[in-house]
Design a protein around this motif. Structure first.
Motif, mmCIF file in Angstrom:
data_model
loop_
_atom_site.group_PDB
_atom_site.id
_atom_site.type_symbol
_atom_site.label_atom_id
_atom_site.label_comp_id
_atom_site.label_asym_id
_atom_site.label_seq_id
_atom_site.Cartn_x
_atom_site.Cartn_y
_atom_site.Cartn_z
ATOM 1 N N VAL A 254 1.098 -0.907 -0.051
ATOM 2 C CA VAL A 254 0.078 0.299 0.028
ATOM 3 C C VAL A 254 0.999 1.321 -0.012
ATOM 4 O O VAL A 254 1.794 1.253 1.353
ATOM 5 C CB VAL A 254 -0.679 -0.641 1.143
ATOM 6 N N ARG A 255 0.865 2.335 -0.815
ATOM 7 C CA ARG A 255 1.385 3.045 -1.291
ATOM 8 C C ARG A 255 1.168 4.070 -2.029
ATOM 9 O O ARG A 255 0.667 3.827 -3.170
ATOM 10 C CB ARG A 255 3.159 3.035 -1.468
ATOM 11 N N LEU A 256 1.465 5.751 -1.962
ATOM 12 C CA LEU A 256 1.216 6.451 -2.719
ATOM 13 C C LEU A 256 2.012 6.459 -4.543
ATOM 14 O O LEU A 256 3.367 6.449 -3.861
ATOM 15 C CB LEU A 256 2.065 8.205 -1.959
ATOM 16 N N LEU A 257 1.772 6.242 -5.088
ATOM 17 C CA LEU A 257 2.474 6.077 -6.502
ATOM 18 C C LEU A 257 2.395 7.807 -6.772
ATOM 19 O O LEU A 257 3.612 8.079 -7.530
ATOM 20 C CB LEU A 257 1.685 5.864 -7.592
ATOM 21 N N THR A 258 1.662 8.609 -6.777
ATOM 22 C CA THR A 258 2.038 9.655 -7.339
ATOM 23 C C THR A 258 1.210 10.899 -6.870
ATOM 24 O O THR A 258 0.420 10.238 -6.277
ATOM 25 C CB THR A 258 1.643 10.067 -9.237
ATOM 26 N N LYS A 259 1.649 12.137 -6.784
ATOM 27 C CA LYS A 259 1.212 13.069 -6.463
ATOM 28 C C LYS A 259 0.932 14.275 -7.477
ATOM 29 O O LYS A 259 2.470 14.404 -7.679
ATOM 30 C CB LYS A 259 1.119 13.271 -4.864
ATOM 31 N N SER A 260 0.293 15.091 -7.550
ATOM 32 C CA SER A 260 0.549 16.666 -8.131
ATOM 33 C C SER A 260 -0.355 17.712 -7.725
ATOM 34 O O SER A 260 -1.350 17.626 -7.348
ATOM 35 C CB SER A 260 -0.232 16.711 -9.564
ATOM 36 N N GLY A 261 0.035 18.971 -7.723
ATOM 37 C CA GLY A 261 -0.690 19.671 -7.571
ATOM 38 C C GLY A 261 0.086 20.681 -5.477
ATOM 39 O O GLY A 261 0.236 19.913 -5.693
ATOM 40 N N GLY A 262 -0.331 21.959 -6.119
ATOM 41 C CA GLY A 262 0.025 22.437 -4.738
ATOM 42 C C GLY A 262 1.385 22.457 -4.317
ATOM 43 O O GLY A 262 2.037 22.517 -5.257
ATOM 44 N N LYS A 263 1.883 23.477 -3.122
ATOM 45 C CA LYS A 263 2.999 24.151 -3.150
ATOM 46 C C LYS A 263 4.814 23.188 -3.592
ATOM 47 O O LYS A 263 5.474 23.432 -3.520
ATOM 48 C CB LYS A 263 2.822 24.685 -1.851
ATOM 49 N N SER A 264 4.163 21.924 -2.779
ATOM 50 C CA SER A 264 5.035 20.994 -2.699
ATOM 51 C C SER A 264 5.339 20.306 -3.844
ATOM 52 O O SER A 264 6.704 19.382 -3.624
ATOM 53 C CB SER A 264 5.451 19.701 -1.471
ATOM 54 N N GLY A 265 5.027 20.587 -4.957
ATOM 55 C CA GLY A 265 5.059 20.358 -6.220
ATOM 56 C C GLY A 265 5.036 19.099 -6.865
ATOM 57 O O GLY A 265 3.544 18.088 -5.717
ATOM 58 N N ASP A 266 5.441 18.129 -7.588
ATOM 59 C CA ASP A 266 4.507 16.525 -7.718
ATOM 60 C C ASP A 266 5.667 16.074 -7.390
ATOM 61 O O ASP A 266 6.997 15.822 -6.670
ATOM 62 C CB ASP A 266 4.744 16.266 -9.551
ATOM 63 N N PHE A 267 5.336 14.581 -7.234
ATOM 64 C CA PHE A 267 5.759 13.156 -6.854
ATOM 65 C C PHE A 267 5.164 12.204 -7.329
ATOM 66 O O PHE A 267 4.554 11.713 -7.688
ATOM 67 C CB PHE A 267 5.767 13.076 -5.013
ATOM 68 N N LYS A 268 6.505 11.244 -7.689
ATOM 69 C CA LYS A 268 6.266 9.677 -8.207
ATOM 70 C C LYS A 268 7.080 8.870 -7.831
ATOM 71 O O LYS A 268 8.596 9.240 -7.751
ATOM 72 C CB LYS A 268 6.763 10.075 -9.732
ATOM 73 N N ALA A 269 6.433 7.808 -7.407
ATOM 74 C CA ALA A 269 7.537 6.716 -6.351
ATOM 75 C C ALA A 269 8.314 5.906 -7.627
ATOM 76 O O ALA A 269 7.531 6.143 -8.753
ATOM 77 C CB ALA A 269 6.380 6.009 -5.587
ATOM 78 N N GLU A 270 9.174 5.816 -7.013
ATOM 79 C CA GLU A 270 10.257 4.283 -7.959
ATOM 80 C C GLU A 270 9.382 3.440 -7.948
ATOM 81 O O GLU A 270 8.910 3.041 -7.156
ATOM 82 C CB GLU A 270 12.009 4.465 -7.140
ATOM 83 N N ARG A 271 10.469 2.808 -9.313
ATOM 84 C CA ARG A 271 9.361 1.175 -9.328
ATOM 85 C C ARG A 271 9.843 0.357 -7.839
ATOM 86 O O ARG A 271 11.131 0.840 -8.000
ATOM 87 C CB ARG A 271 9.813 1.247 -10.984
ATOM 88 N N LEU A 272 9.213 -0.645 -8.165
ATOM 89 C CA LEU A 272 10.002 -1.708 -6.531
ATOM 90 C C LEU A 272 10.424 -2.723 -8.137
ATOM 91 O O LEU A 272 9.559 -2.902 -9.121
ATOM 92 C CB LEU A 272 8.635 -2.014 -6.358
#
Length: 162
Positions: A144-162
């Protein structure tokens, strides 16, 4: 790991809900995943719609959607959000005897939707377990994990592949 401070802890060390009223509105999305591992026989029963309780995958999808909308009632410091998008995708993975769940949540708001996506994916996985526990008790919920997030002040996030 970043050097940012924990935002849900005040200067005295007490937990509190962060005030987001000064944040600007932005389009925000988050995607989370979970896996539900089981015996091949259990997976085939689900895929072939032979479960006595009904359509396991449809029930899990609806449970994930409902859970995303109720996240603020489940996670104490989350803000109640007006989600504009919730998508819960559930796909059997026959090669690994598991089900892959991906939840996507979105809104135009002042705070992110990571928790809503994580709660949706987790709840869909728990629903599969609940519906199948009479058939197999040692089902495993994992990754169970966060894959991506976009928007907001902290910017975008993309998890590394497992």
């Amino acid at each position: 790991m970043s050097n940012q401070t924990l935002t849900h802890i005040n200067q005295r060390g007490d937990a509190h809900m962060v005030d987001v009223s000064a944040k600007s509105l932005s389009q925000r999305e988050a995607k989370a995943e979970a896996y539900v591992e089981m015996q091949k026989e259990t997976l085939m029963m689900i895929i072939e719609d032979r479960h006595k309780k009904g359509d396991v995958l449809a029930t899990a999808r609806i449970a994930g959607i409902m859970a995303a909308k109720k996240t603020a009632e489940i996670i104490p410091l989350c803000h109640p959000l007006l989600l504009t998008k919730i998508d819960v995708s559930i796909e059997p993975d026959l090669d690994h005897n598991r089900i892959h769940i991906v939840a996507l949540c979105g809104l135009n708001g002042q705070t992110g939707v990571e928790m809503e996506a994580l709660v949706a994916a987790s709840t869909a996985a728990l629903t599969i377990y609940d519906m199948c526990k009479a058939v197999q008790k040692d089902i495993i919920i994992s990754q169970v994990r966060l894959l991506t997030k976009s928007g907001g002040k902290s910017g975008d996030f993309k998890a590394e592949r497992l």
